[in-house]
Structure formats: structure tokens, C-alpha cells
Design a protein around this motif. Structure first.
Motif, PDB file in Angstrom:
ATOM      1  N   GLN A 113      52.777  48.668  15.871  1.00 36.04           N
ATOM      2  CA  GLN A 113      51.773  48.600  16.933  1.00 36.04           C
ATOM      3  C   GLN A 113      50.863  49.822  16.899  1.00 36.04           C
ATOM      4  O   GLN A 113      51.306  50.923  16.589  1.00 36.04           O
ATOM      5  N   LEU A 116      44.850  51.989  20.533  1.00 30.62           N
ATOM      6  CA  LEU A 116      43.429  52.138  20.220  1.00 30.62           C
ATOM      7  C   LEU A 116      42.695  52.713  21.425  1.00 30.62           C
ATOM      8  O   LEU A 116      42.971  52.331  22.565  1.00 30.62           O
ATOM      9  N   PHE A 142      38.908  55.075  13.256  1.00 29.59           N
ATOM     10  CA  PHE A 142      38.828  53.753  12.611  1.00 29.59           C
ATOM     11  C   PHE A 142      37.388  53.289  12.468  1.00 29.59           C
ATOM     12  O   PHE A 142      37.037  52.584  11.530  1.00 29.59           O
ATOM     13  N   ALA A 143      36.581  53.601  13.467  1.00 26.24           N
ATOM     14  CA  ALA A 143      35.166  53.219  13.444  1.00 26.24           C
ATOM     15  C   ALA A 143      34.489  54.159  14.416  1.00 26.24           C
ATOM     16  O   ALA A 143      35.152  54.886  15.160  1.00 26.24           O
ATOM     17  N   LEU A 146      35.886  54.561  17.865  1.00 27.56           N
ATOM     18  CA  LEU A 146      37.209  53.914  17.962  1.00 27.56           C
ATOM     19  C   LEU A 146      38.265  54.783  17.283  1.00 27.56           C
ATOM     20  O   LEU A 146      38.220  54.993  16.075  1.00 27.56           O
ATOM     21  N   THR A 175      47.992  47.285  20.424  1.00 28.35           N
ATOM     22  CA  THR A 175      48.018  46.030  19.662  1.00 28.35           C
ATOM     23  C   THR A 175      49.447  45.514  19.540  1.00 28.35           C
ATOM     24  O   THR A 175      50.409  46.257  19.665  1.00 28.35           O
ATOM     25  N   GLU A 176      49.523  44.221  19.284  1.00 27.77           N
ATOM     26  CA  GLU A 176      50.816  43.638  18.925  1.00 27.77           C
ATOM     27  C   GLU A 176      51.131  44.054  17.486  1.00 27.77           C
ATOM     28  O   GLU A 176      50.241  44.427  16.734  1.00 27.77           O
ATOM     29  N   LEU A 178      51.547  43.958  13.705  1.00 30.08           N
ATOM     30  CA  LEU A 178      50.856  43.138  12.710  1.00 30.08           C
ATOM     31  C   LEU A 178      51.855  42.572  11.710  1.00 30.08           C
ATOM     32  O   LEU A 178      52.934  43.122  11.504  1.00 30.08           O
ATOM     33  N   GLU A 179      51.467  41.499  11.109  1.00 29.39           N
ATOM     34  CA  GLU A 179      52.284  40.893  10.066  1.00 29.39           C
ATOM     35  C   GLU A 179      51.388  40.632   8.865  1.00 29.39           C
ATOM     36  O   GLU A 179      50.471  39.806   8.975  1.00 29.39           O
ATOM     37  N   PRO A 185      43.818  46.220   3.322  1.00 35.34           N
ATOM     38  CA  PRO A 185      42.682  46.892   3.979  1.00 35.34           C
ATOM     39  C   PRO A 185      43.139  47.921   5.014  1.00 35.34           C
ATOM     40  O   PRO A 185      42.485  48.951   5.192  1.00 35.34           O
ATOM     41  N   LEU A 186      44.259  47.667   5.670  1.00 33.86           N
ATOM     42  CA  LEU A 186      44.747  48.636   6.653  1.00 33.86           C
ATOM     43  C   LEU A 186      45.183  49.932   5.972  1.00 33.86           C
ATOM     44  O   LEU A 186      44.894  51.036   6.439  1.00 33.86           O
ATOM     45  N   LEU A 188      43.970  51.080   3.186  1.00 34.74           N
ATOM     46  CA  LEU A 188      42.738  51.757   2.775  1.00 34.74           C
ATOM     47  C   LEU A 188      42.095  52.451   3.974  1.00 34.74           C
ATOM     48  O   LEU A 188      41.605  53.582   3.883  1.00 34.74           O
ATOM     49  N   GLN A 189      42.124  51.751   5.101  1.00 36.04           N
ATOM     50  CA  GLN A 189      41.540  52.311   6.318  1.00 36.04           C
ATOM     51  C   GLN A 189      42.277  53.592   6.726  1.00 36.04           C
ATOM     52  O   GLN A 189      41.660  54.594   7.078  1.00 36.04           O
ATOM     53  N   GLU A 192      41.431  56.513   4.581  1.00 36.74           N
ATOM     54  CA  GLU A 192      40.118  57.044   4.916  1.00 36.74           C
ATOM     55  C   GLU A 192      40.161  57.785   6.254  1.00 36.74           C
ATOM     56  O   GLU A 192      39.663  58.898   6.375  1.00 36.74           O
TER      57      GLU A 192
ATOM     58  N   LEU B 118      38.216  44.616  12.557  1.00 35.38           N
ATOM     59  CA  LEU B 118      37.643  45.858  12.050  1.00 35.38           C
ATOM     60  C   LEU B 118      37.080  45.578  10.655  1.00 35.38           C
ATOM     61  O   LEU B 118      37.803  45.132   9.769  1.00 35.38           O
ATOM     62  N   SER B 120      35.342  47.870   8.716  1.00 31.47           N
ATOM     63  CA  SER B 120      34.975  49.097   7.987  1.00 31.47           C
ATOM     64  C   SER B 120      35.257  49.021   6.491  1.00 31.47           C
ATOM     65  O   SER B 120      34.619  49.704   5.712  1.00 31.47           O
ATOM     66  N   GLN B 121      36.249  48.210   6.088  1.00 32.71           N
ATOM     67  CA  GLN B 121      36.598  48.168   4.671  1.00 32.71           C
ATOM     68  C   GLN B 121      35.729  47.189   3.877  1.00 32.71           C
ATOM     69  O   GLN B 121      35.941  47.001   2.682  1.00 32.71           O
ATOM     70  N   ASN B 144      30.620  50.237  16.116  1.00 31.71           N
ATOM     71  CA  ASN B 144      30.107  49.970  14.785  1.00 31.71           C
ATOM     72  C   ASN B 144      31.252  49.510  13.866  1.00 31.71           C
ATOM     73  O   ASN B 144      32.177  50.267  13.604  1.00 31.71           O
ATOM     74  N   GLU B 168      40.802  39.319   3.008  1.00 31.84           N
ATOM     75  CA  GLU B 168      41.504  40.374   2.268  1.00 31.84           C
ATOM     76  C   GLU B 168      40.987  41.770   2.599  1.00 31.84           C
ATOM     77  O   GLU B 168      41.564  42.764   2.183  1.00 31.84           O
ATOM     78  N   GLU B 169      39.874  41.825   3.328  1.00 28.48           N
ATOM     79  CA  GLU B 169      39.275  43.137   3.582  1.00 28.48           C
ATOM     80  C   GLU B 169      39.205  43.474   5.071  1.00 28.48           C
ATOM     81  O   GLU B 169      39.203  44.633   5.457  1.00 28.48           O
ATOM     82  N   ILE B 171      40.451  43.772   8.955  1.00 28.38           N
ATOM     83  CA  ILE B 171      41.710  44.084   9.647  1.00 28.38           C
ATOM     84  C   ILE B 171      41.643  43.384  11.002  1.00 28.38           C
ATOM     85  O   ILE B 171      40.740  43.649  11.794  1.00 28.38           O
ATOM     86  N   ARG B 174      45.541  42.002  17.395  1.00 26.39           N
ATOM     87  CA  ARG B 174      45.597  41.321  18.680  1.00 26.39           C
ATOM     88  C   ARG B 174      46.181  42.308  19.679  1.00 26.39           C
ATOM     89  O   ARG B 174      47.241  42.888  19.420  1.00 26.39           O
ATOM     90  N   THR B 175      45.500  42.500  20.800  1.00 26.11           N
ATOM     91  CA  THR B 175      46.011  43.487  21.754  1.00 26.11           C
ATOM     92  C   THR B 175      46.971  42.840  22.744  1.00 26.11           C
ATOM     93  O   THR B 175      46.944  41.638  22.957  1.00 26.11           O
ATOM     94  N   GLU B 176      47.805  43.683  23.327  1.00 31.97           N
ATOM     95  CA  GLU B 176      48.617  43.228  24.447  1.00 31.97           C
ATOM     96  C   GLU B 176      47.707  43.104  25.668  1.00 31.97           C
ATOM     97  O   GLU B 176      46.632  43.697  25.709  1.00 31.97           O
TER      98      GLU B 176
END
Lengths: 309, 309
Positions: A113, A116, A142-143, A146, A175-176, A178-179, A185-186, A188-189, A192, B118, B120-121, B144, B168-169, B171, B174-176
Motif C-alpha cells: 500500500q 499519497l 511521483f508527479a 504528488l 491505496t489498496e 497492488l497486484e 513501471p512502478l 521504474l517510477q 526515478e 500515473l 509518468s513512465q 501533471n 505495461e507503462e 501505474i 485504487r485508493t481506500e
């Protein structure tokens, strides 16, 4: 191949060539690595004797300790003509936090989780300020506007924003899981957002600095007690300096071949090999008004997954 | 105060003064509002007769229907010298989706969860393209490279990204559910991200256009059947045009005084007052190869929370 003692001398040269010599920072290393496990209080003169061969003279020790006292890391007490310095209450808490990371490399499994923080509703100058404060806490970018943190909870984050007087304007989401936890991409993010390439460079530099010593010790391990103390102090000092920049991301988010893991392993291996002789040196060179310091407590021997007693 | 018929004439003038006259769009309104509830197939000539008083001549009807057929909204069949047009399969699905929103204003309660994407990637040009596609689906721009949707699920979003070859790029998180669902900064963010001020302006324009008719009908409700048909068609046409721009955000995220709610209420109130006489007009003016169309089905009478039969 250089002998171990030559490697230690090279490390001391390296330390001395750096400008400015951060004597205060080295004294913090000494407290965290050697003095805290033995009660935490020591005569100023013992410190000077210990660090002199690393190239820090008595005058520099005095001004550094004075500064650390002003910054509430240390507190002093005079008994007769001698001054004894201990960690202060807040200093001790900060030490424990910082040094726990040094000796205990593995992280608990990650929930997947993210917390953000969206700062778009903050006025530009305040946004910049809040962003910097959150980055100090290990938030990544992240952005634009953000920030993201993999382990700090929403509640903890809201408390920080409250202190910064930004809780009414920032939007904090959780966030919940992720799966998968870390998609390509995460990763890579993350690389960065936390500038992992630069951090890897610092760990690489640490590895380059200490690998020769490890090789030499493996070849022929009879470094004397003083050299062991110096090597151990510089080892933890350099490792700690790099680790201070490390946001300590969950393992799941780091590259498969990660210099930080290698650095921890090298640090652990050298430490295990020399810590005992260094302790013997400390036995004879640390003292308070009551004489020599006690032997290190059990938590010392839990460092790096367990040290031989 | 103008009489109801003067208001209807003013609405027709208004429609005719707009350039270009979007006849195709008006024919879609006619299908969705009047023809679909009666089976969905009609002789081209009936359409021309119905819309002529709105200022759309036979030639314009022909070219528009031809274009709608090419765009797979309609499909035609020739029986003797007459052409009959129905909704195509895909056209029907799109119609149902689009018109459901028109007649059923209320939204299910919101979970409070957001789907975040997201970007950004993604390489800059592709990011721009994917962003536009997601905005079409009702995503708003939180920062952005960060898009947000309050109701589309993570799975639905991933499916869309798959189609755009960006799964594939991107991200996708899902938020709670947040507590509260919509804090003050979040409401401000939503207002900005979906440009609610501009949308409110469009709803305001709709309200200004149709409030005089509502007042006049309240005063003296004996508009003839043809005028009722024209008023109803332009009412739904104008409402639909504004609603197309409306991302249909959950009620919890909208301002307390929201023009969209007022517009829906005005639309419903006028519709309820004139739909019956308009249906009588359609009874006599819509026909297929088999003669007049059937009466509208029960789902017609469920529009706007229930119409009198």
C-alpha cells in the motif's frame, strides 16, 4: 595485494583528505557504535585519545562536543576538572532510530500500500516547503505535486501535515495493495522518484572503499586492536553516511541486484571479523569518573544478525 | 409574460441560428427520445415531416441519415421505394448508455474510492494521447501525469489501458475510501480537475433557455400537440448536449448548489408536463412499412422518476 594494516591506513588517509573534516559526525558514530552499548557516558579525554589516530586533534574534539551539546545531542557534566559527556534524552531517541537501521538491514515484508499526498491545492511557495519536509521523511516525488510513501501510514502523514499547518489543504490518500506489488513501471517510477541510481553510486563508492580491507582480512586476519577499532569506526561511519541518504524502501521495490544489499553484507562481514578486538581496545580506553566502562550489553551482540561474544 | 407557444418559437429560432445546424445530432435525439421506445425503426419520410418545423429540410435529413448510417449508428432497409431506418446493434448500445443518463439523474451512492492512473513512465507524446483518451472516459487531471476517476474500477481502467497499449507503462492504483469522502481541498481539486465552473456555465445557459417555457406552461398549459413535440425534442436535445460534457461525478463531490441538479429538475418538470401530447403527435406521424409504430413500452413511463400514462 595490500595487507590489512595498509588498508586501514588508506581509509584514515581517505577520511583526512575530505574537507571539511566532519569531526562531530565521527563522534556521533563513536557514541552510537561504541559508547551507547556501554552505558553512554564517557570522559572527554577518552574520546580525544581514541580519535586522535584518525586525525582529529583534541581541540577539534572539544569544539565538536561543544557543538553537539548545543544541538542537544549530548549533555555534559563536570566532576573535578574533568568533563563527562552523555547522550541527552532526545539525542538518545534519535540515535536509536538512526543506528537501528545500520545494524539491522532487513525490512519487514511490505503491505503493497502507498500513502499519497496531493499538494495541488497549496499555494506554490508553501507547496515547495511542504514537499521538502515530506521528502525529509522519505516521501518520493511521483508527479508534480504528488508525493508517495510506501510505509508511512495515512494517520502518521496527517499528523505531520498538521504540524506543517497543511492538513487543511493537502489531500492524503491510501491505496489498496497492488497486484503485483511492484510492476515494471512502478519499479521504474521508484527508481526515478527516489533517485536510486545516485544512491547506488554512493553505495558503490562504499563498496570500493572497503572491499580491499575485506580481502586482506580474509587473507591474513591479525590486525591489532587499535587498528580494528579504527577500521570498525570508519566502517560504520562511512556506511551510516550513505545510509542517511537511503529512504529504506521495501525490498520489493528495489532492483534485484541492489548495491545497498551488497553494502550491508560487506559491512556486516567486516564488522563480525573485527568487532571483538575493537571492544578490547575500548575496554582499555573508555572511562568515566567511576573508571572503565561496563562491557557492552546483550543488544550489542544482536547486531548484524548476531555477533560472537 | 410570453405565452408558451412564443417560448417554443423562440427555442426553434435559437436552434436555427446556431451554425452549423447539427441535424444529425438532432436526429439522434429524436431516435433516443421518441423512436427507440416505439421499436426503433421508422420511415425516413416521417423523420423529415417531424423535424421540418424545427428548420431541418428533407435534403438535410437525407444527408444526415446517410452519415449516421456510415458511422454505424443507423442501418437502412428499402421496402419498395421507401427507406426505413433502425438503430444498428452497436448504435443501440451507445444510445442506451447515453440516454440512460438523460432520464435518470440520480447516481448510486459513492464508495469514496478513487482509481488513479500515473502516466509518468510514458513517453511524452504517448502520455498526451493516453491522457486524452482517459479524459474522454471521465478521468480528471489531479496533477501533471496523474489522472483520477471516482467510479471506474481498477480492472475497467486496466482494460482500457490494454486497448491503448499502455498497460505495461501506466501505474494504476485504487485508493481506500477517504474519511470524510470529500474534504474541502478534495472538493476544490475536483472543481478544478473537471472544470466544473465551465460546466456550470453550460447548465446555466440551459436553465436560461428553458425557464421561460416552464413559467409560461405553469401559467397556461394548452400548447398544441405539435408544439409539445417540438418543445420536448429541443428540451432533450439541449439537455443532452450539456450532459455530454458532464463527467457525472458522484453527488458527494459536487457543490451544494449545483446547476446540474437544477437543470435536471427543470428538464424533468417540463417533460412531465408535455410528453403526453407529444406522444399523441408521434402516434400520428411515425410510420414503418407496417403502418403506425407501436405505443411506447413501459420503460418509457419510468423516465424522470415516472411519467403519467
Amino acid at each position: 595485494m595490500p595487507q590489512a594494516i595498509e588498508c586501514v591506513n588508506a581509509l584514515v588517509d581517505e577520511f583526512q583528505q575530505r574537507r571539511p573534516i566532519r569531526a562531530g559526525s565521527l563522534i556521533i558514530t563513536l557514541y552510537g557504535d561504541a559508547i551507547v552499548p556501554r552505558g553512554g557516558t564517557v570522559w572527554l579525554g577518552s574520546i580525544s585519545k581514541l580519535v586522535e589516530p584518525i586525525g582529529i586533534n583534541e581541540r577539534l574534539v572539544r569544539t565538536s562536543v561543544y557543538r553537539l551539546t548545543r544541538e542537544t545531542w549530548l549533555q555534559g557534566e563536570k566532576v573535578g576538572r574533568r568533563s563527562y559527556y552523555s547522550l541527552s534524552g532526545p539525542g538518545r531517541r534519535r540515535f536509536e532510530q538512526a543506528f537501528k537501521r545500520v545494524y539491522h538491514g532487513t525490512q519487514p515484508p511490505w503491505s503493497g500500500q502507498w500513502t499519497l499526498v496531493l499538494l495541488s491545492q497549496l499555494e506554490v511557495l508553501r507547496r515547495q516547503k511542504v514537499r521538502e519536509e515530506l521528502e525529509w521523511l522519505g516521501f518520493g516525488h511521483f508527479a508534480n505535486g504528488l508525493l508517495a510513501h510506501p510505509t508511512l501510514s495515512r494517520r502518521e502523514t496527517l499528523a505531520v501535515l498538521q504540524e506543517l499547518d497543511a492538513a487543511e489543504e493537502a489531500i492524503v490518500m491510501r491505496t489498496e495493495a497492488l497486484e503485483p506489488l511492484a510492476s515494471r513501471p512502478l519499479r521504474l517510477q521508484v527508481r526515478e522518484s527516489w533517485n536510486l541510481d545516485e544512491l547506488a553510486g554512493h553505495y558503490q563508492r562504499f563498496l570500493t572503499l572497503f572491499r580491499p580491507l575485506w580481502k586482506a582480512l580474509n587473507e591474513e586476519n591479525h590486525l591489532d586492536e587499535e587498528a580494528c577499532f579504527i577500521a570498525r569506526t570508519l566502517l560504520i561511519h562511512e556506511y551510516r553516511r550513505v545510509q542517511l541518504r537511503d529512504p529504506q524502501l521495501p525490498d520489493e521495490l528495489l532492483p534485484t541486484a541492489w548495491e545497498g544489499r551488497n553494502a550491508h553484507q560487506l559491512c556486516r562481514n567486516i564488522y563480525r571479523m573485527i568487532h571483538h578486538r575493537a571492544e578490547n581496545w575500548l575496554d582499555r580506553h573508555l572511562e568515566t569518573a567511576e573508571g572503565p566502562l561496563p562491557a557492552p550489553g546483550p543488544s550489542f551482540y544482536r547486531r548484524f544478525g548476531g555477533l560472537e561474544q
